[in-house]
Scaffold this active site. Structure first.
Site, PDB file in Angstrom:
ATOM      1  N   LYS A  26       0.816  -1.196   0.000  1.00 24.08           N
ATOM      2  CA  LYS A  26       0.000   0.000   0.000  1.00 24.08           C
ATOM      3  C   LYS A  26       0.862   1.263   0.000  1.00 24.08           C
ATOM      4  O   LYS A  26       0.646   2.190  -0.788  1.00 24.08           O
ATOM      5  CB  LYS A  26      -0.901  -0.027   1.240  1.00 24.08           C
ATOM      6  CG  LYS A  26      -1.982   1.015   1.223  1.00 24.08           C
ATOM      7  CD  LYS A  26      -2.894   0.881   2.446  1.00 24.08           C
ATOM      8  CE  LYS A  26      -3.560  -0.480   2.478  1.00 24.08           C
ATOM      9  NZ  LYS A  26      -4.740  -0.551   3.309  1.00 24.08           N
ATOM     10  N   ARG A  96      -3.232   2.886   8.749  1.00 27.45           N
ATOM     11  CA  ARG A  96      -3.530   1.573   8.172  1.00 27.45           C
ATOM     12  C   ARG A  96      -2.273   0.726   8.105  1.00 27.45           C
ATOM     13  O   ARG A  96      -1.175   1.246   7.981  1.00 27.45           O
ATOM     14  CB  ARG A  96      -4.045   1.689   6.740  1.00 27.45           C
ATOM     15  CG  ARG A  96      -5.308   2.470   6.557  1.00 27.45           C
ATOM     16  CD  ARG A  96      -5.560   2.626   5.062  1.00 27.45           C
ATOM     17  NE  ARG A  96      -6.207   3.875   4.778  1.00 27.45           N
ATOM     18  CZ  ARG A  96      -7.482   3.993   4.394  1.00 27.45           C
ATOM     19  NH1 ARG A  96      -8.220   2.939   4.257  1.00 27.45           N
ATOM     20  NH2 ARG A  96      -7.993   5.178   4.165  1.00 27.45           N
ATOM     21  N   GLY A 105      -8.287  -8.017   4.753  1.00 28.90           N
ATOM     22  CA  GLY A 105      -9.063  -8.207   5.973  1.00 28.90           C
ATOM     23  C   GLY A 105      -8.248  -8.602   7.184  1.00 28.90           C
ATOM     24  O   GLY A 105      -8.770  -8.715   8.290  1.00 28.90           O
ATOM     25  N   MET A 107      -5.482  -7.077   8.593  1.00 27.17           N
ATOM     26  CA  MET A 107      -4.934  -6.041   9.467  1.00 27.17           C
ATOM     27  C   MET A 107      -5.954  -4.915   9.607  1.00 27.17           C
ATOM     28  O   MET A 107      -6.937  -4.865   8.876  1.00 27.17           O
ATOM     29  CB  MET A 107      -3.634  -5.505   8.875  1.00 27.17           C
ATOM     30  CG  MET A 107      -2.653  -6.596   8.487  1.00 27.17           C
ATOM     31  SD  MET A 107      -2.022  -7.536   9.884  1.00 27.17           S
ATOM     32  CE  MET A 107      -0.768  -6.410  10.398  1.00 27.17           C
ATOM     33  N   ARG A 352      -3.667  -1.023  -6.172  1.00 33.26           N
ATOM     34  CA  ARG A 352      -2.863  -2.248  -6.093  1.00 33.26           C
ATOM     35  C   ARG A 352      -3.313  -3.133  -7.238  1.00 33.26           C
ATOM     36  O   ARG A 352      -4.384  -2.919  -7.819  1.00 33.26           O
ATOM     37  CB  ARG A 352      -3.086  -2.954  -4.755  1.00 33.26           C
ATOM     38  CG  ARG A 352      -4.528  -3.318  -4.528  1.00 33.26           C
ATOM     39  CD  ARG A 352      -4.728  -3.928  -3.166  1.00 33.26           C
ATOM     40  NE  ARG A 352      -6.153  -3.996  -2.856  1.00 33.26           N
ATOM     41  CZ  ARG A 352      -6.646  -4.387  -1.711  1.00 33.26           C
ATOM     42  NH1 ARG A 352      -5.851  -4.711  -0.711  1.00 33.26           N
ATOM     43  NH2 ARG A 352      -7.939  -4.450  -1.508  1.00 33.26           N
ATOM     44  N   HIS A 468     -15.785  -9.088   2.092  1.00 29.14           N
ATOM     45  CA  HIS A 468     -14.779 -10.056   2.544  1.00 29.14           C
ATOM     46  C   HIS A 468     -15.010 -11.433   1.913  1.00 29.14           C
ATOM     47  O   HIS A 468     -14.094 -12.039   1.363  1.00 29.14           O
ATOM     48  CB  HIS A 468     -14.845 -10.145   4.071  1.00 29.14           C
ATOM     49  CG  HIS A 468     -13.865 -11.118   4.655  1.00 29.14           C
ATOM     50  ND1 HIS A 468     -14.185 -12.431   4.908  1.00 29.14           N
ATOM     51  CD2 HIS A 468     -12.565 -10.968   4.999  1.00 29.14           C
ATOM     52  CE1 HIS A 468     -13.124 -13.049   5.402  1.00 29.14           C
ATOM     53  NE2 HIS A 468     -12.117 -12.190   5.471  1.00 29.14           N
ATOM     54  N   SER A 777      12.576 -43.069 -14.426  1.00 29.01           N
ATOM     55  CA  SER A 777      11.488 -42.184 -14.016  1.00 29.01           C
ATOM     56  C   SER A 777      11.553 -42.075 -12.492  1.00 29.01           C
ATOM     57  O   SER A 777      11.529 -43.095 -11.795  1.00 29.01           O
ATOM     58  CB  SER A 777      10.146 -42.748 -14.464  1.00 29.01           C
ATOM     59  OG  SER A 777       9.113 -41.905 -14.006  1.00 29.01           O
ATOM     60  N   CYS A 844       7.571 -39.134 -11.987  1.00 38.98           N
ATOM     61  CA  CYS A 844       6.168 -39.540 -11.958  1.00 38.98           C
ATOM     62  C   CYS A 844       5.602 -39.581 -10.552  1.00 38.98           C
ATOM     63  O   CYS A 844       4.476 -40.005 -10.335  1.00 38.98           O
ATOM     64  CB  CYS A 844       5.973 -40.874 -12.663  1.00 38.98           C
ATOM     65  SG  CYS A 844       6.823 -42.231 -11.841  1.00 38.98           S
ATOM     66  N   TYR A 864      10.772 -35.042 -19.193  1.00 36.92           N
ATOM     67  CA  TYR A 864       9.330 -34.849 -19.004  1.00 36.92           C
ATOM     68  C   TYR A 864       8.958 -34.915 -17.525  1.00 36.92           C
ATOM     69  O   TYR A 864       9.725 -35.409 -16.698  1.00 36.92           O
ATOM     70  CB  TYR A 864       8.530 -35.895 -19.793  1.00 36.92           C
ATOM     71  CG  TYR A 864       8.655 -37.308 -19.255  1.00 36.92           C
ATOM     72  CD1 TYR A 864       7.815 -37.765 -18.231  1.00 36.92           C
ATOM     73  CD2 TYR A 864       9.603 -38.187 -19.767  1.00 36.92           C
ATOM     74  CE1 TYR A 864       7.932 -39.063 -17.739  1.00 36.92           C
ATOM     75  CE2 TYR A 864       9.731 -39.473 -19.286  1.00 36.92           C
ATOM     76  CZ  TYR A 864       8.885 -39.914 -18.264  1.00 36.92           C
ATOM     77  OH  TYR A 864       9.021 -41.168 -17.767  1.00 36.92           O
TER      78      TYR A 864
END
Ligand code: PEP
Ligand code: MG
Length: 894
Positions: A26, A96, A105, A107, A352, A468, A777, A844, A864
């Site tokens: 902020k 703030r 929400g 702070m 923001r 919120h 693998s 994998c 891969y």
């Protein structure tokens, strides 16, 4: 020496957007906007380093802070032409929090700070509006009481209601100056009673009280929980923003609002927001008054009866629209902006980068690339791979019957069914039992976060698109509907009324967060379409990635899903999963429990045709793509019959005595099955099992090659190899079967044999093993289990404690332990390549779908990754981002 305070305002600024870590998100943006010459009320930022110091020094501030803050405050006084605590021309400020990472929400905020019994009169005289002055004062005492002094806000609200009731007033706005002055007296009494001290009357004391509360709130349980859920480090701290107040509640020419430069739900390029005339910021987000739409277009599409800002404040709106465009061009990103209009004059309080749904994120990234605001690389980098999950999940089946019982705002997309629960704790309890639940609340607050996490969806009867519930649900990717009309919630008695219908906790509803509809019962859902912006962005990702993406699939359904999501083959088909259905399990048990090879062969002969058919189906779906089939790897206990009836069934089918079979099952039971007779050890002891599987694979290969006219090259993978000799023996058997099948069918077979690397010894001895393996693998599930000596099945119970104590940064079964297991992987790659230069390398284990692990796989140069079908798109994007990161680090410094 450190600088603790950074000033901004009146077209000047000591900071910039680049100083986010120090000034918080902020603060950095306020500084930047000031520098751009936008109308930002002047103020100053106390840095995150002060927060760090505060916690490192037993909640003491660093020396020098006081003086720096005083000097900054003087500059604000000069810019505004008012004095902090001056009874005639009082400067009021907001205080703030602002961490480097947005924590919605979490702070707290205090507005109107600087008011006391004297300055309130000064404000009244200056503004010529006593009512406004006392309304500001009572709001200040209430917020300060709640946030700084820890007094429950309902104590104040009850008194407000009381005054309204006694005076016969319906709305807050009908309260007179005298009503409010009386209320201030009552509020001060509440403070005195609850804290044992008078409400602070010195502006400076108020200021330091509020600053301390912001720093203190960094460590409140809800902030700590939020950070833990979002993997945000504790150490970064929060900054404090102190800024001159501007007022949106100075009558009909004043207003306050929040806006996005593009639609955060759909990503459409249109301004999107809400505002309230004659109100302060918290009124918009609190969801108590229904906000008005910003634009005429929004008003039309929402069917709102309330006038739009574009109509009622055309000049301020036009200026605001210009600011939107300017900020978006400057940041090259969709912005979420808070603004206030004070007596016709526009002020920007915050900007923001705006939170958005994944669908919107894709559209915005693609549109911005096409508009030339960003390039395609940036568009690809902008999407959080994990967030794609939101898109891949089901939506309502358009043909399904639905009974819509309520409608609300479509706050976060996706459709889901679940049982109604009315509070967060209950949501958590039910979810822990495996129930799908929908959390139904009047509105949500940060105290509900754990319940929102546990729930499948969220439904509220209040709040707007920026409430919120809406913001948090979008962030979590959960369907959410806000402000459902006609929904009356009686959570104390566990019921809600929708029109004339009463529904109890535990009843099932379906919510569609894309349409805003609430439906009775469980409505069937279908998979989403993967076209449009999703396809465009994935196309860009595919052009940029080097890693191939395969899938872990054992069934035709999984294989088809994975193909739709863009899988380029199967990296792991776990054949034991094919053996669990009712028809087969009996034959499998016969095979396992047979006393000799003949008994096993008889059972295997029954399984062969079924297994061949399995492979035919997979090969057909994956035609032209590689398919890796892993030979049987069951920890035996998974297959053994337990109940006497099950044993009886197997005994009858095999024509043997149940008692003998029970004995045999007893012999096979292991204390430590994960380290027992599983994987290739089974193939070594009972070669006929792998022979049957190899035959099924080869016969299917030939059948599909004939039916499709395309070649199929199966990759046969041997599990749990620890020594080169194991693989050598098993490979010889496989090759022998291939020869047999070729001579029986006169067909030609092309195939590969390779191994999983999932035992640490195999990683260490990868060189000699590579002599017999055409591919490796990495089975990082077992490799993690064995490298860390941590049971895959049991460790969850205590891992949580390990995570809390930071012994492990993350659960090593979902986030690859790069330091330990990663080292083994890297070593095996090097040693394997040293012996066989063209050895194919893949992964994998579950980590194959984890973006962090994928970045690691890119670094060590695997060919891969293979992951579950729903993670294939995530892996495609993560692989592209990993390739882009590699390209960047290779580029010579400019
Ligand atoms: C592994 O161990 O990582 C693996 C893929 O095999 P499984 O999970 O079947 O043991
Ligand atoms: Mg394994």
């Amino acid at each position: 020496m450190s600088k603790w305070v950074y000033g901004f305002g009146a077209g000047q600024s000591e900071g910039s957007a680049a100083m986010r870590d120090l000034l918080g998100g902020k603060g950095a943006n306020l500084a930047e906007m000031s520098q751009l010459g936008l109308p930002v009320p002047p103020g100053f930022i106390i840095t995150t380093e002060v927060c760090t110091h505060f916690y490192a020094h037993d909640r003491q501030y660093p020396p020098g802070l006081n003086e720096e803050a005083d000097a900054a405050l003087r500059k604000v006084e000069e810019a505004v032409g008012a004095g902090f605590g001056d009874p005639k021309r009082p400067l009021l400020v907001s205080v703030r929090s602002g961490a480097p990472v947005s924590m919605p929400g979490m702070m707290d905020t205090v507005l109107n700070l600087g008011l006391n019994d004297q300055t309130v009169e000064g404000l009244a005289a200056l503004s010529g509006d006593r009512r406004f002055a006392y309304d500001s004062y009572r709001r200040f005492i209430q917020m300060y009481g709640d946030v700084v002094l820890g007094i429950d806000h309902y104590l104040f609200e009850d008194e407000l209601e009381e005054v309204k009731l006694n005076g016969g007033r319906q709305l807050d706005t009908e309260l007179t100056a005298d009503d409010l002055e009386g209320l201030v007296g009552v509020y001060k009494r509440i403070v005195a009673e609850r804290t044992g001290a008078q409400f602070p009357q010195t502006a400076k004391d108020q200021l330091w009280g509020a600053i301390g509360a912001v720093f203190g709130s960094w460590m409140t349980p809800r902030a700590v929980t939020y950070r833990r859920l979002h993997a945000i480090g504790e150490g970064m701290g929060t900054a404090v923003n102190v800024q001159a107040m501007v007022f949106g509640n100075r009558g009909e020419t004043s207003a306050t609002g929040v806006a996005f430069t593009r639609d955060p739900s759909t990503g459409e390029k249109r301004y999107y927001g809400e505002f309230l005339v004659n109100a302060q910021g918290e009124d918009v987000v609190a969801g108590i008054r229904t906000p008005q739409p910003l634009t005429l277009a929004m008003k039309r599409s929402n069917g709102s009866a309330l006038p739009a800002m574009e109509e009622v404040m055309p000049e301020a709106y036009a200026e605001l629209a210009e600011v939107f465009d300017r900020l978006e061009r400057h940041y090259r990103e969709m912005q979420d902006i808070e603004f206030t209009v004070q007596e016709g004059r526009l002020w920007i309080l915050q900007t923001r980068s705006g939170k958005r749904t994944t669908q919107a994120a894709l559209k915005i990234a693609v549109d911005m690339a096409e508009e030339g605001l960003i390039d395609q690389d940036q568009a690809v980098r902008r999407i959080d791979p994990a967030s794609l999950d939101q898109l891949l999940h089901p939506m309502l089946d358009p043909d399904a019957k639905k009974e819509v019982i309520a409608r609300g705002l479509p706050a976060s997309p996706g459709a889901v069914s679940g049982k109604i629960v009315f509070n967060a704790d209950e949501a958590e309890r039910q979810a822990a039992k495996g129930e799908a639940v929908i959390l139904v609340r009047l509105e949500t607050s940060p105290e509900d976060i754990h319940g929102m996490h546990a729930a499948k969806g969220i439904l509220t009867s209040r709040g707007g698109m920026t409430s919120h519930a809406a913001v948090v649900a979008r962030g979590m990717g959960k369907p959410c509907i806000c402000a459902a009309a006609g929904l009356a919630i009686d959570s104390r008695n566990g019921r809600m009324t929708v029109g004339s219908r009463v529904m109890e906790a535990g009843e099932t509803i379906t919510i569609d967060g894309s349409a805003g509809t609430v439906m009775l019962g469980a409505v069937p859902t279908i998979d989403p379409k993967l076209s449009g912006d999703f396809a465009t962005l994935m196309g860009w990702a595919d052009q940029r990635r080097r890693l191939k993406i395969r899938t872990n699939a054992d069934t035709p359904t999984d294989a088809r899903t994975a193909r739709r999501f863009g899988a380029e083959g199967i990296g792991l088909c776990r054949t034991e999963h094919m053996f669990f259905d009712d028809e087969r399990i009996l034959a499998v048990r016969q095979m396992i429990l047979a006393g000799d090879a003949d008994g096993r062969r008889a059972a295997l002969a029954k399984i062969l045709p079924m297994q061949r058919q399995d492979f035919i189906e997979l090969f057909e779906i994956m035609v032209g793509l590689p398919v890796t089939i892993r030979l049987l790897d069951p920890p035996l206990h998974e297959f053994l019959p337990h109940e006497p009836e099950e044993i009886e069934l197997v005994a009858r089918a095999s024509g043997v005595d149940a008692a003998a079979l029970t004995r045999r099952a007893g012999e096979l039971r292991e204390v430590n099955p994960m380290l027992g007779l599983r994987g290739c050890r089974l193939g070594i002891l009972f070669p006929e099992i792998y022979e049957m599987q190899a035959r099924a694979i080869f016969e299917a290969t030939i059948a599909v090659a004939q039916s499709t006219g395309r070649s199929v090259v199966p990759e046969i993978m041997v599990p749990l190899i620890g020594t080169a000799r194991e693989l050598e023996l098993i490979k010889a058997e496989i090759d022998a079967i291939a020869k047999e099948v070729m001579s029986e069918t006169s067909g030609v077979l092309e195939y590969q044999v390779g191994t999983m690397i999932e035992v640490p010894r195999a990683a260490l001895c990868a060189g000699p093993i590579a002599e017999h393996a055409q591919f490796f693998s990495f089975g990082t599930n077992d490799l993690t289990q064995m490298a860390l000596g941590l049971s895959r099945d049991d460790s969850a119970k205590f891992l949580e404690h390990y995570l809390e104590r930071k012994i492990y940064e993350a659960d090593p079964f979902s986030t690859l332990d790069v330091e330990g297991v990663g080292e083994l992987v890297e070593m095996a790659c090097q040693r394997g390549r040293a012996v066989r230069g063209d050895i194919k390398l893949g992964i994998c284990g579950e980590h194959g779908g984890d973006p962090k692990a994928i970045a690691f796989c890119e670094q060590v140069g695997l060919d891969y990754v293979s992951c579950s079908p729903y993670r294939v798109p995530i892996a495609r994007l993560a692989a592209a981002q990993a390739a882009l990161a590699a390209k960047r680090s290779e580029a010579p410094a400019a």
